[in-house]
Design a protein around this motif. Sequence first.
Motif, PDB file in Angstrom:
ATOM      1  N   VAL A 139      34.073 -70.835 -66.580  1.00 25.33           N
ATOM      2  CA  VAL A 139      32.823 -71.428 -66.102  1.00 25.33           C
ATOM      3  C   VAL A 139      32.771 -72.938 -66.313  1.00 25.33           C
ATOM      4  O   VAL A 139      32.283 -73.677 -65.454  1.00 25.33           O
ATOM      5  CB  VAL A 139      31.616 -70.744 -66.794  1.00 25.33           C
ATOM      6  CG1 VAL A 139      30.307 -71.442 -66.426  1.00 25.33           C
ATOM      7  CG2 VAL A 139      31.560 -69.268 -66.419  1.00 25.33           C
ATOM      8  N   GLY A 142      36.290 -77.723 -64.357  1.00 25.91           N
ATOM      9  CA  GLY A 142      35.841 -78.288 -63.085  1.00 25.91           C
ATOM     10  C   GLY A 142      36.230 -79.741 -62.995  1.00 25.91           C
ATOM     11  O   GLY A 142      37.246 -80.162 -63.563  1.00 25.91           O
ATOM     12  N   ASP A 196      26.456 -74.575 -58.387  1.00 26.51           N
ATOM     13  CA  ASP A 196      27.877 -74.220 -58.460  1.00 26.51           C
ATOM     14  C   ASP A 196      28.200 -73.477 -59.755  1.00 26.51           C
ATOM     15  O   ASP A 196      28.940 -72.483 -59.746  1.00 26.51           O
ATOM     16  CB  ASP A 196      28.725 -75.482 -58.350  1.00 26.51           C
ATOM     17  CG  ASP A 196      30.217 -75.176 -58.441  1.00 26.51           C
ATOM     18  OD1 ASP A 196      30.705 -74.366 -57.633  1.00 26.51           O
ATOM     19  OD2 ASP A 196      30.879 -75.737 -59.334  1.00 26.51           O
ATOM     20  N   ARG A 200      29.653 -69.679 -60.397  1.00 24.96           N
ATOM     21  CA  ARG A 200      30.854 -69.432 -61.205  1.00 24.96           C
ATOM     22  C   ARG A 200      30.567 -68.448 -62.337  1.00 24.96           C
ATOM     23  O   ARG A 200      31.372 -67.584 -62.652  1.00 24.96           O
ATOM     24  CB  ARG A 200      31.369 -70.753 -61.780  1.00 24.96           C
ATOM     25  CG  ARG A 200      32.482 -71.372 -60.942  1.00 24.96           C
ATOM     26  CD  ARG A 200      33.184 -72.435 -61.756  1.00 24.96           C
ATOM     27  NE  ARG A 200      32.733 -73.762 -61.345  1.00 24.96           N
ATOM     28  CZ  ARG A 200      33.021 -74.864 -61.996  1.00 24.96           C
ATOM     29  NH1 ARG A 200      33.691 -74.809 -63.132  1.00 24.96           N
ATOM     30  NH2 ARG A 200      32.605 -76.023 -61.546  1.00 24.96           N
ATOM     31  N   GLN A 203      30.284 -64.915 -60.841  1.00 26.56           N
ATOM     32  CA  GLN A 203      31.597 -64.414 -60.439  1.00 26.56           C
ATOM     33  C   GLN A 203      32.448 -64.096 -61.663  1.00 26.56           C
ATOM     34  O   GLN A 203      33.209 -63.116 -61.683  1.00 26.56           O
ATOM     35  CB  GLN A 203      32.304 -65.448 -59.560  1.00 26.56           C
ATOM     36  CG  GLN A 203      33.599 -64.939 -58.933  1.00 26.56           C
ATOM     37  CD  GLN A 203      33.364 -63.760 -58.013  1.00 26.56           C
ATOM     38  OE1 GLN A 203      32.611 -63.849 -57.038  1.00 26.56           O
ATOM     39  NE2 GLN A 203      33.994 -62.623 -58.324  1.00 26.56           N
ATOM     40  N   CYS A 204      32.327 -64.925 -62.683  1.00 26.14           N
ATOM     41  CA  CYS A 204      33.079 -64.696 -63.924  1.00 26.14           C
ATOM     42  C   CYS A 204      32.766 -63.317 -64.493  1.00 26.14           C
ATOM     43  O   CYS A 204      33.672 -62.543 -64.821  1.00 26.14           O
ATOM     44  CB  CYS A 204      32.728 -65.791 -64.933  1.00 26.14           C
ATOM     45  SG  CYS A 204      33.259 -65.457 -66.626  1.00 26.14           S
TER      46      CYS A 204
END
Length: 674
Positions: A139, A142, A196, A200, A203-204
Amino acid sequence: MSPLETPPLAPGLTAASALRFSAVELFVERVASSMDGFRLSDDDAPVAADICRQLDGIALAIELAAARVSAFGMRGVAERLGDCFRVLVGARRTALPRHQTLAAALDWSHALLADAQRAVFRRLGAFAGGFTLESACLVAAGDNVAEQDVPEVLAELIDKSLVAVDTAAPRSRFRLLDTTRAYALAKLTQSGELADIRRRHAQCFSDIFARSLAEWQTRASGEWLGCYRLEVDNVRLALDWAFSPSGDAAVGISLTVAAIPLWFQLSSTDECRNRVGHALEAGAANRSVHARHVMQLYAALGLSQTFTMGLAPQASAAWAKARDIAQTLGDREFQLETLWGLWFCHIGLGEYRAALGTAREFRMHAQSPSDLALGDRLIGVPLHFIGQGAKARGHIERSLRYEAATAKPADSIRFRFNQPLGARAVLAQILWLQGFPERAMQQVHQSVEEARAGGHAISLCDVLAQSACPLAMLTGEWSMAEAAVAELLEEAGRYALTPWRVLGECWNAALKVTLGELDAGLPLLAGCLVDLRQVRFAFFHSGLLGILALGLVGAGQVAPGRRAIDEALQLCRQREELWCIAELLRIKGELLQKGRDAQPAQAEVLFERSLEHARRQRALAWELRTATSLARLRCLQGRHEEARDALAAIYGRFDEGLATGDLKAAKALIDAMS
């Protein structure tokens, strides 16, 4: 939280006297943790006290300042703190003083971070309830922070007291304190990265729980739960975002499906039902949703509805939809699960022949030892209810032998239940019926102990409701019955398991009636039976009506008592629920001897019919109860020798349980007739 105690402003403060104050003690402890050999000197004691006073004794602010001593020294921190606070607090004159202090401490600490540290810190604000190193890397990486650099940056944030380490967890976990997390989240929003990072984060955890599904089949339940239960707050946060207008429903559906075992293992069935409902609604508006996900959601909906609302028609319909999809996909494992779900609905509704047909279909498709074991259990349960106890016992015992051969952990969960414990609960009922009360209670005690050790509330409630409560009452172990009822009500109430709570209330009321507390017990039991019909759980309904009938007659309400026993017998005939028919006929025979229109001759006919059923089913326990009732009737008719010989012959067939209630009553009557 109250502020820590700080030293008053006074001359001559020594290190020893400063350390008597909790704020200074914390400050020195945190400095020593980052500087080996650090000890507070008398010269530095007034400086440390000044720092703690500036920070108003706020523990988090003190920790943040202590983390800077290794870089700036004690006096350097005090000077920078004073300069910084005059600027930062002045900008927040409308805030409460303690809030001003804490915000200023966070601002000061944040301003000293490098760019990569700031980026990781604010992104960690997206987590709820803590996180692992793995999820932090996924997470927080980036722009300007590579994934492989996150561990080092995380360690630096820990050194600066911005991230805490949770050492009590099975594997290393980290967290931001609530105040720090709120600050980080505000910075994340200001950065424009929030959308964003939320994606993340969701989805993680979708990926993590997708992986957990494979581990669910191989790891012990307690071990699996110990690993994944700590992520439940992150799952909730991710789902709230996924199904929000700015979220991603596809990610939410995937995560919902993957988290289903977690909710059932936590016995959070009410939350499961609500989350699955949201996912199905979202799926209905999105035709690209995978059929397998829809199948899994319908199965979870069927079971969670049963656990929270009872066996409403929607539960069976949900299982049927899941089965249709499983057949279309050719998914054998899920076909077995949906057959189990339909079987559970049939059993709960008292549809025993239908349950037997479904069980045989399950057994026909079974291949692995675990499936064969469950198939035998599914066959044994309806056989027991329709009065074929000997056949039922054979299937149940073979089921347990198969389970033992699999060498699976004792706390393993299959189809949301500990299946061997469910098998033992039914075996205990059968053993008691066949005249083995001590062996029956051994099964009860073992099942309850294993269910408690497994920590699975659904399985524990089922064992308590199906075996511990009824068998403690049948054997006359009243203190055990009271304890089992109390535990059942507590567990079912805590996890919103409505049908089991209703069963607990039924057993509580039945216990009061059986112990003679008729004024309190009779209205309570009558109301509980209405609730039991509403949740559509057929378990013990007829037997509880029999207890109500006896209580009503004991209170002088002969006509209502007879109506209650007739209703129980009618239910048994409708459902072909023959396992307790002998006892209900005996109770009706007892009731026909009461009141002005007593019919002792008809009562004797009912006792003879009861004995026929008991002998046909090899239910020695019912046979003894009826023989005792018949012996009392024959004594009133002057047929003492006939009564004594018949009862003594049945009593003599028992080789255990002589101290249980029914056997003690029979022995006392035999002695009296002698």
